[in-house]
Design a protein around this motif. Structure first.
Motif, mmCIF file in Angstrom:
data_model
loop_
_atom_site.group_PDB
_atom_site.id
_atom_site.type_symbol
_atom_site.label_atom_id
_atom_site.label_comp_id
_atom_site.label_asym_id
_atom_site.label_seq_id
_atom_site.Cartn_x
_atom_site.Cartn_y
_atom_site.Cartn_z
ATOM 1 N N ALA A 23 0.857 -1.181 0.000
ATOM 2 C CA ALA A 23 0.000 0.000 0.000
ATOM 3 C C ALA A 23 0.896 1.234 0.000
ATOM 4 O O ALA A 23 1.942 1.262 0.653
ATOM 5 N N THR A 24 0.454 2.240 -0.733
ATOM 6 C CA THR A 24 1.225 3.479 -0.836
ATOM 7 C C THR A 24 0.384 4.642 -0.342
ATOM 8 O O THR A 24 -0.821 4.701 -0.604
ATOM 9 N N ALA A 25 1.025 5.535 0.365
ATOM 10 C CA ALA A 25 0.382 6.772 0.818
ATOM 11 C C ALA A 25 1.284 7.932 0.433
ATOM 12 O O ALA A 25 2.513 7.805 0.433
ATOM 13 N N THR A 26 0.653 9.048 0.107
ATOM 14 C CA THR A 26 1.392 10.263 -0.231
ATOM 15 C C THR A 26 0.929 11.369 0.702
ATOM 16 O O THR A 26 -0.270 11.549 0.923
ATOM 17 N N SER A 27 1.883 12.080 1.234
ATOM 18 C CA SER A 27 1.564 13.150 2.190
ATOM 19 C C SER A 27 0.900 14.326 1.478
ATOM 20 O O SER A 27 1.003 14.471 0.260
ATOM 21 N N PRO A 28 0.239 15.178 2.267
ATOM 22 C CA PRO A 28 -0.289 16.408 1.695
ATOM 23 C C PRO A 28 0.868 17.208 1.064
ATOM 24 O O PRO A 28 2.006 17.122 1.511
ATOM 25 N N ARG A 29 0.580 17.927 0.056
ATOM 26 C CA ARG A 29 1.558 18.728 -0.694
ATOM 27 C C ARG A 29 2.578 17.852 -1.416
ATOM 28 O O ARG A 29 3.614 18.345 -1.865
ATOM 29 N N ARG A 30 2.334 16.542 -1.452
ATOM 30 C CA ARG A 30 3.191 15.595 -2.177
ATOM 31 C C ARG A 30 4.660 15.690 -1.763
ATOM 32 O O ARG A 30 5.569 15.573 -2.567
#
Length: 121
Positions: A23-30
């Motif tokens: 699973a992948t997650a990306t933070s706010p503002r990438r």
């Protein structure tokens, strides 16, 4: 014996599929992107933009840690979905994956005796 073989095949299939969970997650503002495997291990960390260069170290660390936690939760949920059909009724797979399940409440201290009295055993 057939029942045992079915259970074994199911367990081996679960193990194989668990190894494929990611699973992948990306933070706010990438700022950061994190990929986590089915057992919660971090398998990749990337920085899709240069935004991290303008962040204070503590702010970047916080973004990385929260993104890891989000990816880990997603991976554990996916792994729990695979595990759920193999568990006895009343046992929540998500709680099992997170180490929060009360397995003692579902599984008796001794197996039930079917057809024999305790003295006969």
């Amino acid at each position: 014996m057939a029942h045992y073989r079915d259970q074994r095949a199911s367990a081996l299939d679960y193990q194989r599929r668990l190894g494929e969970v990611a699973a992948t997650a990306t933070s706010p503002r990438r700022v950061v992107s994190v990929t986590v495997g089915g057992q919660g291990q971090v398998t990749d960390v990337s920085f899709p933009t240069g935004a991290y260069k303008r962040m204070a170290p503590a702010e970047l660390a916080s973004a990385i840690l929260s993104t890891i936690a989000e990816a880990r939760d997603k991976a554990l949920d996916e792994a729990a979905d695979l595990l759920a059909p193999m568990l006895p009724p009343g046992l929540d797979a998500r709680q099992v994956m997170r180490g929060q399940a009360d397995i003692g409440a579902v599984l008796p201290p001794e197996p039930p005796v079917v057809g024999l009295t305790e003295e006969e055993l």
